[in-house]
Design a protein around this motif. Structure first.
Motif, mmCIF file in Angstrom:
data_model
loop_
_atom_site.group_PDB
_atom_site.id
_atom_site.type_symbol
_atom_site.label_atom_id
_atom_site.label_comp_id
_atom_site.label_asym_id
_atom_site.label_seq_id
_atom_site.Cartn_x
_atom_site.Cartn_y
_atom_site.Cartn_z
ATOM 1 N N TYR A 43 2.615 15.033 9.510
ATOM 2 C CA TYR A 43 2.204 16.311 10.071
ATOM 3 C C TYR A 43 2.313 17.480 9.101
ATOM 4 O O TYR A 43 2.006 18.601 9.472
ATOM 5 N N ASP A 44 2.774 17.241 7.878
ATOM 6 C CA ASP A 44 2.784 18.322 6.886
ATOM 7 C C ASP A 44 2.613 17.771 5.479
ATOM 8 O O ASP A 44 2.841 16.593 5.211
ATOM 9 N N GLY A 45 2.171 18.654 4.588
ATOM 10 C CA GLY A 45 1.816 18.256 3.230
ATOM 11 C C GLY A 45 2.986 17.773 2.399
ATOM 12 O O GLY A 45 2.858 16.835 1.614
ATOM 13 N N ALA A 46 4.154 18.403 2.548
ATOM 14 C CA ALA A 46 5.315 18.010 1.747
ATOM 15 C C ALA A 46 5.765 16.595 2.098
ATOM 16 O O ALA A 46 6.069 15.785 1.216
ATOM 17 N N GLU A 47 5.793 16.287 3.389
ATOM 18 C CA GLU A 47 6.161 14.932 3.817
ATOM 19 C C GLU A 47 5.127 13.920 3.329
ATOM 20 O O GLU A 47 5.472 12.823 2.871
ATOM 21 N N ALA A 48 3.860 14.282 3.399
ATOM 22 C CA ALA A 48 2.799 13.391 2.923
ATOM 23 C C ALA A 48 2.966 13.120 1.435
ATOM 24 O O ALA A 48 2.794 11.981 0.981
ATOM 25 N N HIS A 49 3.309 14.151 0.682
ATOM 26 C CA HIS A 49 3.514 13.989 -0.769
ATOM 27 C C HIS A 49 4.602 12.952 -1.038
ATOM 28 O O HIS A 49 4.439 12.066 -1.872
ATOM 29 N N GLU A 50 5.710 13.047 -0.316
ATOM 30 C CA GLU A 50 6.793 12.084 -0.486
ATOM 31 C C GLU A 50 6.339 10.669 -0.145
ATOM 32 O O GLU A 50 6.597 9.728 -0.894
ATOM 33 N N ARG A 51 5.665 10.504 0.972
ATOM 34 C CA ARG A 51 5.219 9.173 1.399
ATOM 35 C C ARG A 51 4.224 8.554 0.427
ATOM 36 O O ARG A 51 4.279 7.367 0.156
ATOM 37 N N LEU A 52 3.298 9.378 -0.032
ATOM 38 C CA LEU A 52 2.238 8.861 -0.896
ATOM 39 C C LEU A 52 2.754 8.279 -2.202
ATOM 40 O O LEU A 52 2.135 7.383 -2.766
ATOM 41 N N PHE A 53 3.850 8.788 -2.682
ATOM 42 C CA PHE A 53 4.342 8.315 -3.960
ATOM 43 C C PHE A 53 5.466 7.297 -3.814
ATOM 44 O O PHE A 53 6.076 6.893 -4.789
ATOM 45 N N VAL A 54 5.691 6.861 -2.558
ATOM 46 C CA VAL A 54 6.648 5.794 -2.293
ATOM 47 C C VAL A 54 5.914 4.570 -1.744
ATOM 48 O O VAL A 54 6.168 3.443 -2.168
ATOM 49 N N ASP A 55 5.019 4.792 -0.807
ATOM 50 C CA ASP A 55 4.309 3.699 -0.142
ATOM 51 C C ASP A 55 2.847 3.644 -0.583
ATOM 52 O O ASP A 55 2.213 4.684 -0.726
ATOM 53 N N PRO A 56 2.314 2.440 -0.768
ATOM 54 C CA PRO A 56 0.885 2.334 -1.113
ATOM 55 C C PRO A 56 0.002 2.424 0.145
ATOM 56 O O PRO A 56 0.351 1.869 1.190
ATOM 57 N N TYR A 57 -1.093 3.150 0.025
ATOM 58 C CA TYR A 57 -2.056 3.272 1.118
ATOM 59 C C TYR A 57 -3.438 2.932 0.592
ATOM 60 O O TYR A 57 -3.781 3.264 -0.539
ATOM 61 N N ASP A 58 -4.242 2.306 1.445
ATOM 62 C CA ASP A 58 -5.619 2.001 1.084
ATOM 63 C C ASP A 58 -6.510 3.228 1.261
ATOM 64 O O ASP A 58 -7.535 3.348 0.597
ATOM 65 N N LEU A 59 -6.099 4.127 2.149
ATOM 66 C CA LEU A 59 -6.892 5.333 2.426
ATOM 67 C C LEU A 59 -5.973 6.428 2.947
ATOM 68 O O LEU A 59 -5.042 6.151 3.711
ATOM 69 N N VAL A 60 -6.271 7.661 2.545
ATOM 70 C CA VAL A 60 -5.592 8.835 3.082
ATOM 71 C C VAL A 60 -6.640 9.696 3.766
ATOM 72 O O VAL A 60 -7.674 10.017 3.160
ATOM 73 N N ILE A 61 -6.394 10.030 5.027
ATOM 74 C CA ILE A 61 -7.241 10.977 5.749
ATOM 75 C C ILE A 61 -6.465 12.289 5.729
ATOM 76 O O ILE A 61 -5.363 12.370 6.277
#
Length: 164
Positions: A31-49
């Motif tokens: 629900y926020d950009g800072a949390e997304a930043h943390e997740r994106l560089f820890v977990d692999p995703y096939d797609l980000v919306i």
């Protein structure tokens, strides 16, 4: 396939996630950009919306970070920013697709399927042709070793031509 939905409107985020889960995707919500930043560089995703109007970290800033760290990451911007200049900015910064709100879930599903079918092929950020060198990650061009100043549109056209 694993998808991260980054949207500050919790009901909308949950609705998108639930719809994609019904389509058999594994979906994480943010629900926020800072949390997304943390997740994106820890977990692999096939797609980000990715929504652009986010608390903590603006969506365009997050997109810049994604492109700097993971240029192969597929990103679909989903935003209320509907002007042509907003769409061009988002795509020029590296989004793979841009969908404006309000939207139809059926169209979102189709765009997700399309992006997930694509395979990222370019592994080296440097593309060379003759005496030109184009750095797709830094978005810089040099001719015979000297920097060439280009507008974003000129860079995009040259990048397309050199990659094809």
């Amino acid at each position: 396939m694993r998808i991260l939905v980054v949207e500050d409107e919790q009901l909308l985020c949950d609705g998108i996630a639930e719809d994609l889960e019904m389509e058999k995707y594994t979906v994480d919500r943010c629900y926020d950009g800072a949390e997304a930043h943390e997740r994106l560089f820890v977990d692999p995703y096939d797609l980000v919306i990715l929504d652009l109007n986010l608390p903590g970290m603006d969506g365009l800033d997050l997109l810049r970070e994604i492109r700097a760290e993971r240029p192969e990451q597929k990103v679909l911007i989903l935003s209320a920013r509907a002007s042509l200049s907003d769409k061009v900015s988002g795509l020029d910064l590296g989004a793979d697709d841009y969908l404006t709100k309000p939207f139809d879930l059926e169209e979102l599903e189709a765009r997700v399927r399309t992006l997930l079918r694509r395979e990222y092929i370019q592994r080296n950020p440097l593309v060379q042709a003759g005496g030109l060198t184009l750095d797709t990650r830094a978005r810089e061009v040099s001719a015979q070793g000297r920097a060439v100043s280009l507008t974003p549109r000129e860079f995009s056209i040259l990048e397309y031509l050199m990659l094809h």
